[in-house]
Design a protein around this motif. Structure first.
Motif, PDB file in Angstrom:
ATOM      1  N   VAL A  62       0.847  -1.198   0.000  1.00  0.00           N
ATOM      2  CA  VAL A  62       0.000   0.000   0.000  1.00  0.00           C
ATOM      3  C   VAL A  62       0.881   1.246   0.000  1.00  0.00           C
ATOM      4  N   THR A  63       0.492   2.208  -0.808  1.00  0.00           N
ATOM      5  CA  THR A  63       1.118   3.527  -0.800  1.00  0.00           C
ATOM      6  C   THR A  63       0.137   4.513  -0.177  1.00  0.00           C
ATOM      7  N   GLY A  64       0.570   5.174   0.883  1.00  0.00           N
ATOM      8  CA  GLY A  64      -0.227   6.236   1.478  1.00  0.00           C
ATOM      9  C   GLY A  64       0.110   7.557   0.795  1.00  0.00           C
ATOM     10  N   VAL A  65      -0.911   8.243   0.298  1.00  0.00           N
ATOM     11  CA  VAL A  65      -0.727   9.534  -0.375  1.00  0.00           C
ATOM     12  C   VAL A  65      -1.282  10.613   0.554  1.00  0.00           C
ATOM     13  N   GLU A  66      -0.424  11.525   1.001  1.00  0.00           N
ATOM     14  CA  GLU A  66      -0.832  12.490   2.014  1.00  0.00           C
ATOM     15  C   GLU A  66      -0.136  13.832   1.781  1.00  0.00           C
ATOM     16  N   PRO A  67      -0.890  14.935   1.685  1.00  0.00           N
ATOM     17  CA  PRO A  67      -0.268  16.241   1.447  1.00  0.00           C
ATOM     18  C   PRO A  67       0.428  16.846   2.658  1.00  0.00           C
ATOM     19  N   SER A  68       0.005  16.491   3.868  1.00  0.00           N
ATOM     20  CA  SER A  68       0.549  17.122   5.073  1.00  0.00           C
ATOM     21  C   SER A  68       1.879  16.492   5.471  1.00  0.00           C
ATOM     22  N   VAL A  69       2.919  17.312   5.543  1.00  0.00           N
ATOM     23  CA  VAL A  69       4.237  16.828   5.957  1.00  0.00           C
ATOM     24  C   VAL A  69       4.174  16.240   7.360  1.00  0.00           C
ATOM     25  N   ARG A  70       3.511  16.946   8.266  1.00  0.00           N
ATOM     26  CA  ARG A  70       3.458  16.505   9.665  1.00  0.00           C
ATOM     27  C   ARG A  70       2.693  15.190   9.817  1.00  0.00           C
ATOM     28  N   MET A  71       1.620  15.050   9.077  1.00  0.00           N
ATOM     29  CA  MET A  71       0.841  13.812   9.156  1.00  0.00           C
ATOM     30  C   MET A  71       1.649  12.649   8.588  1.00  0.00           C
ATOM     31  N   ARG A  72       2.363  12.879   7.488  1.00  0.00           N
ATOM     32  CA  ARG A  72       3.209  11.819   6.922  1.00  0.00           C
ATOM     33  C   ARG A  72       4.318  11.426   7.889  1.00  0.00           C
ATOM     34  N   GLU A  73       4.940  12.409   8.521  1.00  0.00           N
ATOM     35  CA  GLU A  73       6.003  12.114   9.475  1.00  0.00           C
ATOM     36  C   GLU A  73       5.485  11.251  10.619  1.00  0.00           C
ATOM     37  N   THR A  74       4.285  11.582  11.105  1.00  0.00           N
ATOM     38  CA  THR A  74       3.691  10.785  12.185  1.00  0.00           C
ATOM     39  C   THR A  74       3.423   9.372  11.715  1.00  0.00           C
ATOM     40  N   ALA A  75       2.872   9.236  10.507  1.00  0.00           N
ATOM     41  CA  ALA A  75       2.580   7.903   9.959  1.00  0.00           C
ATOM     42  C   ALA A  75       3.842   7.072   9.821  1.00  0.00           C
ATOM     43  N   GLN A  76       4.900   7.681   9.303  1.00  0.00           N
ATOM     44  CA  GLN A  76       6.156   6.961   9.100  1.00  0.00           C
ATOM     45  C   GLN A  76       6.779   6.541  10.423  1.00  0.00           C
ATOM     46  N   ALA A  77       6.632   7.375  11.440  1.00  0.00           N
ATOM     47  CA  ALA A  77       7.196   7.041  12.746  1.00  0.00           C
ATOM     48  C   ALA A  77       6.428   5.923  13.428  1.00  0.00           C
ATOM     49  N   ARG A  78       5.151   5.795  13.094  1.00  0.00           N
ATOM     50  CA  ARG A  78       4.302   4.813  13.755  1.00  0.00           C
ATOM     51  C   ARG A  78       4.319   3.445  13.087  1.00  0.00           C
ATOM     52  N   SER A  79       4.730   3.373  11.828  1.00  0.00           N
ATOM     53  CA  SER A  79       4.652   2.104  11.098  1.00  0.00           C
ATOM     54  C   SER A  79       5.974   1.769  10.435  1.00  0.00           C
ATOM     55  N   ARG A  80       6.416   0.534  10.653  1.00  0.00           N
ATOM     56  CA  ARG A  80       7.607   0.029   9.966  1.00  0.00           C
ATOM     57  C   ARG A  80       7.237  -1.153   9.072  1.00  0.00           C
ATOM     58  N   HIS A  81       5.985  -1.229   8.654  1.00  0.00           N
ATOM     59  CA  HIS A  81       5.556  -2.357   7.837  1.00  0.00           C
ATOM     60  C   HIS A  81       6.310  -2.332   6.506  1.00  0.00           C
ATOM     61  N   PRO A  82       6.890  -3.457   6.101  1.00  0.00           N
ATOM     62  CA  PRO A  82       7.714  -3.451   4.882  1.00  0.00           C
ATOM     63  C   PRO A  82       6.936  -3.189   3.601  1.00  0.00           C
ATOM     64  N   ASP A  83       5.624  -3.395   3.619  1.00  0.00           N
ATOM     65  CA  ASP A  83       4.821  -3.195   2.410  1.00  0.00           C
ATOM     66  C   ASP A  83       4.064  -1.869   2.415  1.00  0.00           C
ATOM     67  N   VAL A  84       4.489  -0.950   3.287  1.00  0.00           N
ATOM     68  CA  VAL A  84       3.855   0.367   3.365  1.00  0.00           C
ATOM     69  C   VAL A  84       4.886   1.446   3.045  1.00  0.00           C
ATOM     70  N   ARG A  85       4.480   2.395   2.211  1.00  0.00           N
ATOM     71  CA  ARG A  85       5.288   3.599   2.011  1.00  0.00           C
ATOM     72  C   ARG A  85       4.342   4.794   1.969  1.00  0.00           C
ATOM     73  N   TYR A  86       4.864   5.959   2.313  1.00  0.00           N
ATOM     74  CA  TYR A  86       4.072   7.185   2.299  1.00  0.00           C
ATOM     75  C   TYR A  86       4.745   8.194   1.377  1.00  0.00           C
ATOM     76  N   ILE A  87       3.948   8.859   0.549  1.00  0.00           N
ATOM     77  CA  ILE A  87       4.480   9.857  -0.380  1.00  0.00           C
ATOM     78  C   ILE A  87       3.648  11.127  -0.294  1.00  0.00           C
ATOM     79  N   ALA A  88       4.261  12.234  -0.675  1.00  0.00           N
ATOM     80  CA  ALA A  88       3.550  13.506  -0.744  1.00  0.00           C
ATOM     81  C   ALA A  88       2.685  13.527  -1.991  1.00  0.00           C
ATOM     82  N   GLY A  89       1.464  14.018  -1.851  1.00  0.00           N
ATOM     83  CA  GLY A  89       0.586  14.113  -3.011  1.00  0.00           C
ATOM     84  C   GLY A  89      -0.814  14.483  -2.595  1.00  0.00           C
TER      85      GLY A  89
END
Length: 252
Positions: A65-92
């Motif tokens: 799954v790719t998480g698409v999120e415009p908020s830098v702060r929300m993405r940073e929180t998501a990345q800090a909370r999840s280390r799942h190998p099949d998850v990535r977060y991108i700006a968009g």
């Protein structure tokens, strides 16, 4: 509608205020699984992924799954909370995703459609990034199909203000059918209780629901006073489950 700037507000408390229990996540994955192809893995998009409430669970259930999120702060929180190998977060944004055409089997938009500024463009962009017959699962309010939210009824004009944030269902459908989508389903999913009434009150005090930004100060004060009085009668009682509308669209 007032636009929420998640880089300035809410990002600090959002993950805590809107946390999902494992029971709630299982209920949602079961509902999504009934709407998606049976084959696994599937490549998915979580559009407006926020702090990643759903993203890791989607990866566990269905595949990368790719998480698409415009908020830098929300993405940073998501990345800090999840280390799942099949998850990535991108700006968009829903209107502009830095992804190849036809690169995903499905997308979810979970309480994020009302934040989209250019909805016709977003419907076209979502069609671009999904493969033919790809599905979009949208959890959203619709002004003419608003579920009863127990705590909202304690606030003056609560249901009215909440409904004003959303389009009617037919307008959303028109936007998508004009962009080459078809309706694959519409129904209600009941999200299990998040915990006790006392727990829910503490989370609501963080004001991470969009509707709180649209109440007057007097309405907020009155609503929380009424809610506190209601909860005080039995704070250990389970909070009622929340019904939610789910629209499923399929790319032609």
């Amino acid at each position: 509608m007032r636009r929420t700037d998640y880089d300035r507000e809410q990002y600090q408390d959002y993950a805590r205020g809107r946390a999902l229990t494992e029971r709630q996540l299982r209920a949602w994955m079961t509902a999504f699984g009934a709407l998606l192809p049976a084959r696994r893995p599937l490549s998915g998009l979580d559009v407006g992924s926020g702090t990643g409430r759903f993203t890791p669970a989607l990866a566990r259930a269905f595949g990368p799954v790719t998480g698409v999120e415009p908020s830098v702060r929300m993405r940073e929180t998501a990345q800090a909370r999840s280390r799942h190998p099949d998850v990535r977060y991108i700006a968009g944004f829903a209107e502009d995703m830095p992804l190849p055409s036809g690169s995903a089997d499905y997308a979810v938009m979970l309480q994020s459609w009302h934040h989209v500024q250019d909805k016709p463009r977003a419907a076209r962009e979502l069609a671009r990034v999904l493969r033919p017959a790809g599905r979009l699962i949208m959890r959203s309010g619709f002004s003419d199909h608003m579920p009863r939210i127990w705590w909202l009824e304690h606030f003056p004009r609560g249901p009215e203000v909440d409904a004003s944030l959303f389009q009617p269902l037919h307008e959303v459908i028109e936007t998508f059918t004009s962009a080459g989508w078809r309706v694959a389903g519409f129904g209600t999913v009941t999200e299990p209780s998040a915990g006790t009434l006392g727990d829910m009150l503490e989370r609501l005090r963080l004001r991470t629901h969009s509707v709180f930004a649209h109440f007057t100060p007097d309405e907020l004060e009155t609503g929380f006073r009424r809610l506190e009085q209601a909860v005080a009668a039995d704070p250990g009682a389970p909070a009622p489950p929340d019904p939610a509308s789910l629209l499923t669209l399929e790319r032609r």
